[in-house]
Design a protein around this motif. Structure first.
Motif, mmCIF file in Angstrom:
data_model
loop_
_atom_site.group_PDB
_atom_site.id
_atom_site.type_symbol
_atom_site.label_atom_id
_atom_site.label_comp_id
_atom_site.label_asym_id
_atom_site.label_seq_id
_atom_site.Cartn_x
_atom_site.Cartn_y
_atom_site.Cartn_z
ATOM 1 N N THR A 66 0.752 -1.126 0.029
ATOM 2 C CA THR A 66 -0.049 0.057 0.077
ATOM 3 C C THR A 66 0.876 1.172 0.143
ATOM 4 O O THR A 66 0.622 2.181 -0.619
ATOM 5 C CB THR A 66 -0.911 0.059 1.321
ATOM 6 O OG1 THR A 66 -1.922 -1.129 1.370
ATOM 7 C CG2 THR A 66 -1.779 1.271 1.281
ATOM 8 N N VAL A 70 1.224 4.225 -2.837
ATOM 9 C CA VAL A 70 0.682 5.702 -2.593
ATOM 10 C C VAL A 70 2.045 6.447 -2.735
ATOM 11 O O VAL A 70 1.820 7.740 -3.380
ATOM 12 C CB VAL A 70 0.235 5.818 -0.933
ATOM 13 C CG1 VAL A 70 0.263 7.218 -0.689
ATOM 14 C CG2 VAL A 70 -0.881 4.890 -0.610
ATOM 15 N N TYR A 73 2.392 6.772 -6.881
ATOM 16 C CA TYR A 73 1.210 7.324 -7.677
ATOM 17 C C TYR A 73 0.381 8.506 -7.137
ATOM 18 O O TYR A 73 -0.412 9.170 -7.742
ATOM 19 C CB TYR A 73 0.132 5.913 -7.888
ATOM 20 C CG TYR A 73 0.739 5.142 -8.818
ATOM 21 C CD1 TYR A 73 0.959 5.419 -10.087
ATOM 22 C CD2 TYR A 73 1.227 3.899 -8.407
ATOM 23 C CE1 TYR A 73 1.618 4.347 -11.137
ATOM 24 C CE2 TYR A 73 1.723 2.804 -9.273
ATOM 25 C CZ TYR A 73 1.801 3.122 -10.496
ATOM 26 O OH TYR A 73 2.493 2.191 -11.341
ATOM 27 N N VAL A 74 0.673 8.738 -5.705
ATOM 28 C CA VAL A 74 0.061 9.848 -5.308
ATOM 29 C C VAL A 74 1.153 10.967 -4.737
ATOM 30 O O VAL A 74 1.056 12.291 -5.100
ATOM 31 C CB VAL A 74 -0.870 9.485 -3.907
ATOM 32 C CG1 VAL A 74 -1.515 10.600 -3.327
ATOM 33 C CG2 VAL A 74 -1.948 8.544 -4.568
ATOM 34 N N PRO A 319 -2.129 11.313 2.328
ATOM 35 C CA PRO A 319 -2.628 10.299 1.667
ATOM 36 C C PRO A 319 -2.057 8.817 2.390
ATOM 37 O O PRO A 319 -3.078 7.842 1.970
ATOM 38 C CB PRO A 319 -1.758 10.384 0.356
ATOM 39 C CG PRO A 319 -1.586 12.067 0.534
ATOM 40 C CD PRO A 319 -1.189 12.247 1.943
ATOM 41 N N TYR A 320 -0.907 8.766 3.014
ATOM 42 C CA TYR A 320 -0.487 7.500 3.567
ATOM 43 C C TYR A 320 -1.533 7.200 4.658
ATOM 44 O O TYR A 320 -2.097 5.977 4.923
ATOM 45 C CB TYR A 320 0.782 7.784 4.137
ATOM 46 C CG TYR A 320 1.936 7.730 3.212
ATOM 47 C CD1 TYR A 320 2.345 6.705 2.467
ATOM 48 C CD2 TYR A 320 2.645 9.034 3.042
ATOM 49 C CE1 TYR A 320 3.198 6.825 1.769
ATOM 50 C CE2 TYR A 320 3.596 9.057 2.103
ATOM 51 C CZ TYR A 320 4.180 7.841 1.467
ATOM 52 O OH TYR A 320 4.937 7.966 0.469
ATOM 53 N N ILE A 322 -4.675 8.127 5.116
ATOM 54 C CA ILE A 322 -6.064 7.747 4.648
ATOM 55 C C ILE A 322 -5.944 6.321 3.867
ATOM 56 O O ILE A 322 -6.794 5.396 4.392
ATOM 57 C CB ILE A 322 -6.443 8.684 3.616
ATOM 58 C CG1 ILE A 322 -7.142 9.852 4.142
ATOM 59 C CG2 ILE A 322 -7.593 8.155 2.846
ATOM 60 C CD1 ILE A 322 -7.168 11.084 3.259
ATOM 61 N N ALA A 323 -4.924 6.083 3.337
ATOM 62 C CA ALA A 323 -4.757 4.660 2.599
ATOM 63 C C ALA A 323 -4.396 3.556 3.443
ATOM 64 O O ALA A 323 -5.266 2.711 3.337
ATOM 65 C CB ALA A 323 -3.770 4.708 1.405
ATOM 66 N N PHE A 324 -3.618 3.853 4.516
ATOM 67 C CA PHE A 324 -3.121 2.753 5.431
ATOM 68 C C PHE A 324 -4.555 2.498 6.294
ATOM 69 O O PHE A 324 -4.745 1.296 6.670
ATOM 70 C CB PHE A 324 -2.333 3.202 6.285
ATOM 71 C CG PHE A 324 -0.772 2.877 5.580
ATOM 72 C CD1 PHE A 324 -0.582 2.967 4.388
ATOM 73 C CD2 PHE A 324 0.287 2.803 6.661
ATOM 74 C CE1 PHE A 324 0.540 2.878 3.797
ATOM 75 C CE2 PHE A 324 1.510 2.345 6.148
ATOM 76 C CZ PHE A 324 1.784 2.791 4.444
ATOM 77 N N ALA A 326 -7.725 2.914 5.550
ATOM 78 C CA ALA A 326 -8.653 2.495 4.813
ATOM 79 C C ALA A 326 -8.349 0.789 4.491
ATOM 80 O O ALA A 326 -8.968 -0.173 4.758
ATOM 81 C CB ALA A 326 -8.972 3.044 3.571
ATOM 82 N N VAL A 327 -7.282 0.613 4.153
ATOM 83 C CA VAL A 327 -6.677 -0.691 3.806
ATOM 84 C C VAL A 327 -6.840 -1.645 4.897
ATOM 85 O O VAL A 327 -7.002 -2.957 4.854
ATOM 86 C CB VAL A 327 -5.207 -0.733 2.991
ATOM 87 C CG1 VAL A 327 -5.039 -2.200 2.786
ATOM 88 C CG2 VAL A 327 -5.453 -0.251 1.659
ATOM 89 N N TRP A 328 -6.319 -1.136 6.075
ATOM 90 C CA TRP A 328 -5.972 -1.973 7.208
ATOM 91 C C TRP A 328 -7.317 -2.297 7.699
ATOM 92 O O TRP A 328 -7.790 -3.398 8.498
ATOM 93 C CB TRP A 328 -5.097 -1.164 8.153
ATOM 94 C CG TRP A 328 -4.089 -2.074 8.954
ATOM 95 C CD1 TRP A 328 -3.984 -3.147 9.029
ATOM 96 C CD2 TRP A 328 -2.963 -1.557 9.810
ATOM 97 N NE1 TRP A 328 -2.891 -3.650 9.840
ATOM 98 C CE2 TRP A 328 -2.283 -2.448 10.098
ATOM 99 C CE3 TRP A 328 -2.731 -0.179 10.107
ATOM 100 C CZ2 TRP A 328 -1.307 -2.536 10.977
ATOM 101 C CZ3 TRP A 328 -1.541 -0.188 10.930
ATOM 102 C CH2 TRP A 328 -0.898 -1.038 11.357
#
Length: 353
Positions: A66, A70, A73-74, A319-320, A322-324, A326-328
């Motif tokens: 993840t 991020v 691409y982000v 972004p990290y 939010i992504a972590f 959500a994925v976690w």
């Protein structure tokens, strides 16, 4: 800057994802054990601090992938071309150069680490090893119970050897002085740990934890908040609290005596409650200016961009987070849905209510 952001994401945002056990497993695990014992002492006796090991092991690879996506691409496209001022000066680079004596110290420390681990394995692996438990068990054994002390010893020996070889530690006084300086930075944690210990003792002696658990559980059941939705709401709650209370162990010392019994009352295991807590406690770390390492990160980043401040750093790391998160969270709910063990003898659901 992209490299710094990726490193921070791995260390801070993915704080609880590890291939090996850390001091955090010992600190949180003991608090969870004590909180679970207020409801079901027999169940708590069967728990161990490896309760989240399978979960954090898999999390390491999931978050690595993840974080890579991020970053690529982000974060990197958002950073654009670098226009910073004052990249690391030559004298700074020289200060980071490892001397020949320090290289000898690192080699000696590496050898000491191998010897320490080998000695520990000899006390555990053989069938009749002295640190095995009843019937040759390892999970419930004299090795696992004081695991925090074992971890301290394994790291202390290489550190001491490195100090002796590099002549930083010449006698016992030098060793004590270095330990004192290190512990001085832990003063706030020690005060919080003492207060938290009293808090847990009051809950145990007064049975207030059970009362709160029953009342809180009944209230949650009355509004049909249980199962997946309960875990999700709990994780979001911890993520918000984490912005104001940075210490993971101190925060868990306050929440565990309340949330662990409530979750057990609703059929969710203490192991799952702790795993859910670790997810949220890690994901929003970097978004809080109260993070103890925030100032250090700012100083390091300003060596490459003097204009970077708190707001800029948070925007890069958002972004990290939010992504972590959500994925976690999805991974945690998926783990629940598949009813997979979180660690050795660590179920998702508590059936002793």
């Amino acid at each position: 800057m992209a490299g710094i952001a990726a490193a921070i994401a791995g260390v801070s945002v993915g704080f609880s994802a590890n291939l090996l056990l850390s001091s955090m497993d010992a600190a949180l695990g003991e608090l969870t054990l004590q909180a679970a014992a207020t409801v079901d002492e027999e169940y708590a006796e069967g728990m161990n601090i490896l309760m989240n090991y399978w979960f954090i092991l898999v999390s390491t690879f999931v978050l690595a992938i993840t974080g890579t996506l991020v970053s690529r691409y982000v974060v990197e496209p958002r950073l654009g071309d670098w226009h910073g001022e004052g990249a690391a000066a030559e004298e700074d680079r020289a200060a980071m150069t490892i001397t020949s004596l320090e290289k000898k110290g690192l080699i000696a420390a590496g050898i000491a680490l191998v010897v320490s681990v080998a000695a520990m394995l000899l006390l555990i692996i053989p069938e009749n090893a002295p640190l095995r438990g009843e019937g040759g068990a390892i999970v419930q054994s004299p090795f696992m119970d004081p695991l925090a002390v074992v971890i301290i010893a394994v790291f202390f020996v290489p550190g001491l050897v490195h100090g002796i070889v590099t002549k930083v530690v010449r006698n016992d006084t030098d060793a004590v002085n270095h330990l004192s300086k290190t512990l001085a930075g832990m003063a706030m944690f020690l005060v919080l740990a003492f207060t938290a210990g009293q808090f847990i003792a009051y809950f145990t002696q007064s049975n207030l934890g059970q009362i709160v658990a029953v009342l809180g559980g009944d209230a949650l059941e009355a509004i049909n908040l249980n199962g997946f939705l309960l875990v999700l709401v709990f994780m979001l709650f911890v993520a918000v609290v984490n912005l104001f209370v940075g210490s993971a162990s101190a925060k868990w010392a306050l929440l565990a005596p309340i949330m662990v019994p409530i979750m057990m009352h609703l059929g969710l295991s203490p192991e799952l409650t702790q795993a859910s807590y670790r997810v949220s406690d890690s994901a929003t770390n970097i978004l809080s200016p109260l993070l103890p390492y925030f100032a250090i990160i700012i100083v390091a980043a300003q060596r490459y961009d003097k204009r970077l401040g708190i707001g800029s750093l948070i925007s890069v790391m958002l972004p990290y987070a939010i992504a972590f998160m959500a994925v976690w969270s999805v991974m945690t709910l998926g783990w629940m849905g598949l009813d997979l063990p979180l660690g050795p003898n660590a179920p998702i659901y508590y059936e002793g209510r």
